[in-house]
Each structure stands twice: as structure tokens, then as C-alpha cells.
Design a protein around this motif. Structure first.
Motif: not given
Length: 136
Positions: A25-38, A71-82
Motif C-alpha cells: 500500500m502507498s502512504g495515501a492508501e494506508f492512511d485512507a484505510y487506517s485513519q480513525g481506527k484501532t 508516535g507518528h508515521w511517514y512514508e519512506e521512499a519505496g513505499g515503506l510506512i515508518c
């Protein structure tokens, strides 16, 4: 109930199933899927941890012991979520996330042989965390 679901997921989705999934998943896809959820995660047929995904890419993690790390997350080059947590700011934990048939599958990319997590359950309810340690 959660343990039964976790066992079913662990038996039904192995590392080889990752190859059959679309790419990470890209950062945008991950954010759309996960935001507001546990999300409650399992690994190797056992409960592993829980993470709450908030706005502005903020997160709260626990190993299911009530001790929470902010904490927080960010998208790293190559599609990693860090993920970077307040208690270890210089030690990002980078994952690749895949949309599997039963939810998220996450592979720890700092050491891909060590951890693969599976989404067991997700909720819009916030995590339960212990209060701050109070000393004398």
C-alpha cells in the motif's frame, strides 16, 4: 473470541499468501484505510499488539499490556510506512503493508525474517491505556 479469529487468520494467511496480493500500500492508501481506527494485530497465531491511527499520521501503540507509546508515521521512499515513537525518536520501525483478503498484512522491513503481523480486528473505539506512572 479474538483468539479464535486470530487462529483462523494465522492458519488461512501465510507468508506465501503475500506473493498473491497486490503490491504494498502507498502512504495515501494506508492512511485512507487506517485513519480513525484501532487495529488489533496477531503474529504466529498469537495476539501481538494494538495500534490506534489518528489524524495527522499520529499513532498510539501497545503490546496489549496497557502501556502505550505515542508516535507518528511517514512514508519512506519505496513505499515503506515508518513509525517513530516518542520514546525512541532515532529508531524508525519500517513496515510494508498489504491489503489481504482478511485485512492488513504488515511485514517488518527492518528485519523481514522476524515479524509479519495480521489484522485480527479493527474498531473505531480508542485504545485503553494506563495512566502515567506516579512516583513518591
Amino acid at each position: 473470541m479474538m483468539r479464535l479469529t486470530l487462529t483462523a487468520i494465522a492458519l488461512g494467511l501465510s507468508a506465501t499468501a503475500l506473493a498473491a496480493m497486490d503490491g504494498p500500500m502507498s502512504g495515501a492508501e494506508f492512511d485512507a484505510y487506517s485513519q480513525g481506527k484501532t487495529f488489533y494485530y496477531g503474529a504466529d497465531g498469537e495476539a501481538y499488539g494494538v495500534e490506534e491511527y489518528m489524524s495527522d499520521r499520529k499513532v498510539r501503540w501497545s503490546f496489549l499490556d496497557g502501556d502505550c507509546k505515542e508516535g507518528h508515521w511517514y512514508e519512506e521512499a519505496g513505499g515503506l510506512i515508518c513509525f517513530v515513537y516518542d520514546d525512541t525518536p532515532g529508531d524508525p520501525q519500517c513496515w510494508s503493508f498489504y491489503q489481504g483478503p482478511r485485512g492488513l498484512v504488515a511485514r517488518f522491513e527492518n528485519n523481514p525474517q522476524s515479524t509479519e503481523l495480521y489484522e485480527v480486528e479493527n474498531s473505531t473505539d480508542p485504545m485503553m491505556c494506563k495512566g502515567p506512572e506516579v512516583g513518591v
